[in-house]
Design a protein around this motif. Structure first.
Motif, PDB file in Angstrom:
ATOM      1  N   GLY A 190       0.809  -1.198   0.000  1.00  0.00           N
ATOM      2  CA  GLY A 190       0.000   0.000   0.000  1.00  0.00           C
ATOM      3  C   GLY A 190       0.848   1.255   0.000  1.00  0.00           C
ATOM      4  N   PRO A 191       0.213   2.416  -0.003  1.00  0.00           N
ATOM      5  CA  PRO A 191       0.961   3.673  -0.033  1.00  0.00           C
ATOM      6  C   PRO A 191       1.757   3.860   1.252  1.00  0.00           C
ATOM      7  CG  PRO A 191      -1.364   4.066   0.398  1.00  0.00           C
ATOM      8  CD  PRO A 191      -1.237   2.609   0.062  1.00  0.00           C
ATOM      9  N   PRO A 192       2.934   4.483   1.171  1.00  0.00           N
ATOM     10  CA  PRO A 192       3.738   4.688   2.376  1.00  0.00           C
ATOM     11  C   PRO A 192       3.130   5.758   3.265  1.00  0.00           C
ATOM     12  CG  PRO A 192       4.756   5.775   0.511  1.00  0.00           C
ATOM     13  CD  PRO A 192       3.574   5.017  -0.031  1.00  0.00           C
ATOM     14  N   VAL A 193       3.233   5.547   4.573  1.00  0.00           N
ATOM     15  CA  VAL A 193       2.769   6.553   5.536  1.00  0.00           C
ATOM     16  C   VAL A 193       3.929   7.402   6.034  1.00  0.00           C
ATOM     17  CG1 VAL A 193       0.760   5.226   6.243  1.00  0.00           C
ATOM     18  CG2 VAL A 193       2.928   4.849   7.389  1.00  0.00           C
ATOM     19  N   ALA A 252       2.753  -5.665  15.857  1.00  0.00           N
ATOM     20  CA  ALA A 252       3.774  -4.620  15.729  1.00  0.00           C
ATOM     21  C   ALA A 252       3.680  -3.613  16.863  1.00  0.00           C
ATOM     22  CB  ALA A 252       3.630  -3.920  14.378  1.00  0.00           C
ATOM     23  N   VAL A 253       2.464  -3.266  17.284  1.00  0.00           N
ATOM     24  CA  VAL A 253       2.292  -2.309  18.381  1.00  0.00           C
ATOM     25  C   VAL A 253       2.847  -2.884  19.676  1.00  0.00           C
ATOM     26  CG1 VAL A 253       0.598  -1.057  19.763  1.00  0.00           C
ATOM     27  CG2 VAL A 253       0.314  -1.209  17.290  1.00  0.00           C
ATOM     28  N   ALA A 254       2.591  -4.173  19.937  1.00  0.00           N
ATOM     29  CA  ALA A 254       3.098  -4.805  21.157  1.00  0.00           C
ATOM     30  C   ALA A 254       4.621  -4.831  21.174  1.00  0.00           C
ATOM     31  CB  ALA A 254       2.526  -6.211  21.291  1.00  0.00           C
ATOM     32  N   ALA A 255       5.246  -5.097  20.014  1.00  0.00           N
ATOM     33  CA  ALA A 255       6.708  -5.086  19.950  1.00  0.00           C
ATOM     34  C   ALA A 255       7.257  -3.686  20.219  1.00  0.00           C
ATOM     35  CB  ALA A 255       7.167  -5.580  18.588  1.00  0.00           C
ATOM     36  N   LEU A 256       6.606  -2.668  19.671  1.00  0.00           N
ATOM     37  CA  LEU A 256       7.049  -1.294  19.908  1.00  0.00           C
ATOM     38  C   LEU A 256       6.902  -0.924  21.376  1.00  0.00           C
ATOM     39  CD1 LEU A 256       7.984   1.465  18.938  1.00  0.00           C
ATOM     40  CD2 LEU A 256       5.613   1.991  18.328  1.00  0.00           C
ATOM     41  N   GLU A 257       5.789  -1.264  21.995  1.00  0.00           N
ATOM     42  CA  GLU A 257       5.598  -0.958  23.411  1.00  0.00           C
ATOM     43  C   GLU A 257       6.602  -1.700  24.281  1.00  0.00           C
ATOM     44  OE1 GLU A 257       0.776  -0.072  23.254  1.00  0.00           O
ATOM     45  OE2 GLU A 257       1.531  -1.973  24.033  1.00  0.00           O
ATOM     46  N   PHE A 284      -0.446   1.570  14.723  1.00  0.00           N
ATOM     47  CA  PHE A 284       1.010   1.650  14.810  1.00  0.00           C
ATOM     48  C   PHE A 284       1.493   3.082  14.623  1.00  0.00           C
ATOM     49  CE2 PHE A 284       5.005  -0.423  14.997  1.00  0.00           C
ATOM     50  CZ  PHE A 284       5.858   0.277  14.164  1.00  0.00           C
ATOM     51  N   VAL A 285       0.902   3.805  13.690  1.00  0.00           N
ATOM     52  CA  VAL A 285       1.298   5.204  13.466  1.00  0.00           C
ATOM     53  C   VAL A 285       0.988   6.049  14.700  1.00  0.00           C
ATOM     54  CG1 VAL A 285       0.881   7.238  12.043  1.00  0.00           C
ATOM     55  CG2 VAL A 285       1.014   4.990  10.975  1.00  0.00           C
ATOM     56  N   ARG A 286      -0.191   5.813  15.316  1.00  0.00           N
ATOM     57  CA  ARG A 286      -0.522   6.552  16.541  1.00  0.00           C
ATOM     58  C   ARG A 286       0.438   6.218  17.670  1.00  0.00           C
ATOM     59  NH1 ARG A 286      -6.202   5.754  15.058  1.00  0.00           N
ATOM     60  NH2 ARG A 286      -6.225   3.847  16.312  1.00  0.00           N
ATOM     61  N   ALA A 287       0.901   4.960  17.749  1.00  0.00           N
ATOM     62  CA  ALA A 287       1.870   4.583  18.778  1.00  0.00           C
ATOM     63  C   ALA A 287       3.196   5.317  18.575  1.00  0.00           C
ATOM     64  CB  ALA A 287       2.079   3.074  18.774  1.00  0.00           C
ATOM     65  N   LEU A 288       3.634   5.459  17.328  1.00  0.00           N
ATOM     66  CA  LEU A 288       4.856   6.224  17.057  1.00  0.00           C
ATOM     67  C   LEU A 288       4.694   7.680  17.492  1.00  0.00           C
ATOM     68  CD1 LEU A 288       5.888   4.915  13.522  1.00  0.00           C
ATOM     69  CD2 LEU A 288       6.987   4.405  15.698  1.00  0.00           C
ATOM     70  N   ASP A 289       3.556   8.273  17.180  1.00  0.00           N
ATOM     71  CA  ASP A 289       3.325   9.661  17.584  1.00  0.00           C
ATOM     72  C   ASP A 289       3.263   9.782  19.103  1.00  0.00           C
ATOM     73  OD1 ASP A 289       3.213  10.306  14.925  1.00  0.00           O
ATOM     74  OD2 ASP A 289       1.022  10.207  14.803  1.00  0.00           O
ATOM     75  N   ARG A 290       2.687   8.782  19.757  1.00  0.00           N
ATOM     76  CA  ARG A 290       2.567   8.839  21.221  1.00  0.00           C
ATOM     77  C   ARG A 290       3.934   8.845  21.901  1.00  0.00           C
ATOM     78  NH1 ARG A 290      -0.779   5.131  21.537  1.00  0.00           N
ATOM     79  NH2 ARG A 290       0.496   3.334  22.099  1.00  0.00           N
ATOM     80  N   TYR A 291       4.891   8.109  21.328  1.00  0.00           N
ATOM     81  CA  TYR A 291       6.233   8.052  21.917  1.00  0.00           C
ATOM     82  C   TYR A 291       7.189   9.034  21.259  1.00  0.00           C
ATOM     83  CZ  TYR A 291       4.422   3.720  23.878  1.00  0.00           C
ATOM     84  OH  TYR A 291       3.673   2.793  24.551  1.00  0.00           O
ATOM     85  N   ARG A 292       6.658   9.919  20.392  1.00  0.00           N
ATOM     86  CA  ARG A 292       7.455  10.962  19.728  1.00  0.00           C
ATOM     87  C   ARG A 292       8.620  10.360  18.946  1.00  0.00           C
ATOM     88  NH1 ARG A 292       6.582  14.947  24.576  1.00  0.00           N
ATOM     89  NH2 ARG A 292       7.850  13.470  25.682  1.00  0.00           N
ATOM     90  N   MET A 293       8.321   9.325  18.185  1.00  0.00           N
ATOM     91  CA  MET A 293       9.298   8.684  17.327  1.00  0.00           C
ATOM     92  C   MET A 293       8.992   9.006  15.868  1.00  0.00           C
ATOM     93  SD  MET A 293       9.532   4.954  19.229  1.00  0.00           S
ATOM     94  CE  MET A 293      10.829   4.391  18.120  1.00  0.00           C
ATOM     95  N   ALA A 294       9.999   8.870  15.029  1.00  0.00           N
ATOM     96  CA  ALA A 294       9.846   9.151  13.599  1.00  0.00           C
ATOM     97  C   ALA A 294       9.772   7.837  12.834  1.00  0.00           C
ATOM     98  CB  ALA A 294      11.010   9.997  13.093  1.00  0.00           C
ATOM     99  N   GLY A 295       8.786   7.713  11.974  1.00  0.00           N
ATOM    100  CA  GLY A 295       8.637   6.511  11.171  1.00  0.00           C
ATOM    101  C   GLY A 295       9.389   6.616   9.859  1.00  0.00           C
ATOM    102  N   SER A 296       9.810   5.461   9.351  1.00  0.00           N
ATOM    103  CA  SER A 296      10.522   5.401   8.079  1.00  0.00           C
ATOM    104  C   SER A 296      10.130   4.098   7.392  1.00  0.00           C
ATOM    105  CB  SER A 296      12.037   5.450   8.293  1.00  0.00           C
ATOM    106  OG  SER A 296      12.724   5.266   7.062  1.00  0.00           O
TER     107      SER A 296
END
Length: 373
Positions: A190-193, A252-257, A284-296
């Motif tokens: 799909g399209p990249p976020v 993926a969210v559980a691994a990030l947490e 997953f995108v909301r989890a990145l924003d919650r922890y102030r991380m940058a996605g790539s």
């Protein structure tokens, strides 16, 4: 705990705890809790404690709901009776509750209820049904028509409606034109976020600067087991992982947490992944924003864009997954955790780290004097 219980002669619990990087007292507490849960020792089990907490939570919630109903009674008494309240009266009447009692409690008049019993289907519902029937007739005769043509045909038969109304009815009933564009999976990512912030430069000047993540799977006698791991490029250490029987976004969210709970200071860290749907999910995108991380995110079909993470999965494949056939998911899960925490982190020396293990490398580089040198 499984490794500690099945330890060989001469191996102590303290040695097992050291291999896994946990305090011996913590491991003893886990084993004692497991004995209580299995009934080998007396005490309150984890399930009973969870049920007690859940019961207290529900009691508190019910008290709050009762308080809301008590305070809102004055407002409810002034509201206008609506048709959606009347099926409740009929349902309670079927259970033996008199209509008079129900109407008095809900502050409803009985006359609208009896009128509704005589004509339970309202005029708006009937009109919607007539419109849907006219659209379906037109669609059955000409399946190639889109919703605009169907609306024209329906209006010609006397079913007046706007084009937007026709589109909504066709969407709800999935009446699509046979010439419409294909709906379903295309086999492409799909399209990249996020943008690709890494561009195959798998280097980092310090811990928690650049993380890589991916998902792998392996078959067992119980079915497939999925592993989502997160790797710190600085020391090649697996800082977080999640193992589950289904490959959903929660994996993926559980691994990030798990990784954030271990490392804590992750503000500004880049998390790079492929273009899998789990890493593009809103959770997953909301989890990145919650922890102030940058996605790539890398490109579609370009395995080299996440090659450093693929190298870890290659080692895991050769050292654990393909060594033998696994009967149960639990057996494979224990093997993955044991190899990752004991062998990969604390025994396997890497040339890229100066012949140090990931744990030793982080310990040495965390020393201010050595870092300055």
């Amino acid at each position: 705990m499984r490794v500690a219980r099945n330890r060989g002669p001469g191996v102590t619990v303290e040695q097992v705890a050291t291999d896994f990087g946990v305090h011996p007292m913590t491991l003893w507490k886990w084993m004692r809790r497991a004995d209580i849960d299995e009934g080998a020792k007396p005490g309150v089990s984890s399930q009973e404690s969870a049920e007690l907490r859940e019961a207290r939570r529900r009691i508190k919630l019910l008290e709050q709901e009762n308080e809301v109903l008590r305070r809102a009674a004055a407002h409810l008494s002034r509201r206008i009776c609506r048709e959606k309240d009347l099926p409740v009266v009929k349902e309670l009447a079927g259970d033996g509750v008199p209509v008079t009692v129900t109407c008095r409690v809900l502050k409803l008049a009985r006359q609208p209820y009896y009128r509704w019993l005589d004509q339970p289907v309202g005029g708006a519902v009937l009109e919607e049904a007539y419109r849907a029937n006219a659209l379906f007739g037109a669609h059955r005769e000409d399946p190639e028509f889109g919703y605009r043509f169907l609306a024209d045909e329906a209006r010609s038969t006397g079913a007046a409606m706007a084009d937007r109304t026709a589109w909504r009815i066709c969407r709800d009933n999935r009446w699509w034109s046979v010439f419409g564009k294909k709906r379903g999976r295309t086999g492409k990512g799909g399209p990249p976020v996020h943008d690709d912030l890494v561009r195959r430069d798998f280097t980092a000047s310090g811990p928690n600067r650049l993380w890589l993540t991916d998902i792998t799977e392996h078959a067992t006698g119980d079915g497939k087991l999925y592993l989502c791991a997160i790797k710190d490029v600085f020391s090649n250490r697996i800082v977080g992982y999640s193992i589950d029987a289904r490959m959903k976004s929660r994996l993926a969210v559980a691994a990030l947490e798990n990784a954030v709970a271990r490392r804590e200071h992750v503000d500004g860290c880049i998390l790079h992944s492929d273009r899998g749907s789990q890493f593009r999910a809103r959770k997953f995108v909301r989890a990145l924003d919650r922890y102030r991380m940058a996605g790539s995110i890398g490109r579609v079909g370009a395995a080299g864009d996440n090659a450093a993470m693929e190298s870890f999965f290659s080692l895991l494949q050769k050292n654990v997954l393909d060594r033998r056939k696994w009967t149960t998911r639990e057996e494979l899960r224990i093997a993955i955790v044991t190899w990752s925490e004991r062998t990969y982190h604390r025994r396997r020396r890497q040339a890229a780290l100066g012949r140090l293990t990931p744990v030793e490398y982080e310990t040495v580089m965390a020393t201010p004097a050595l870092r300055a040198a």
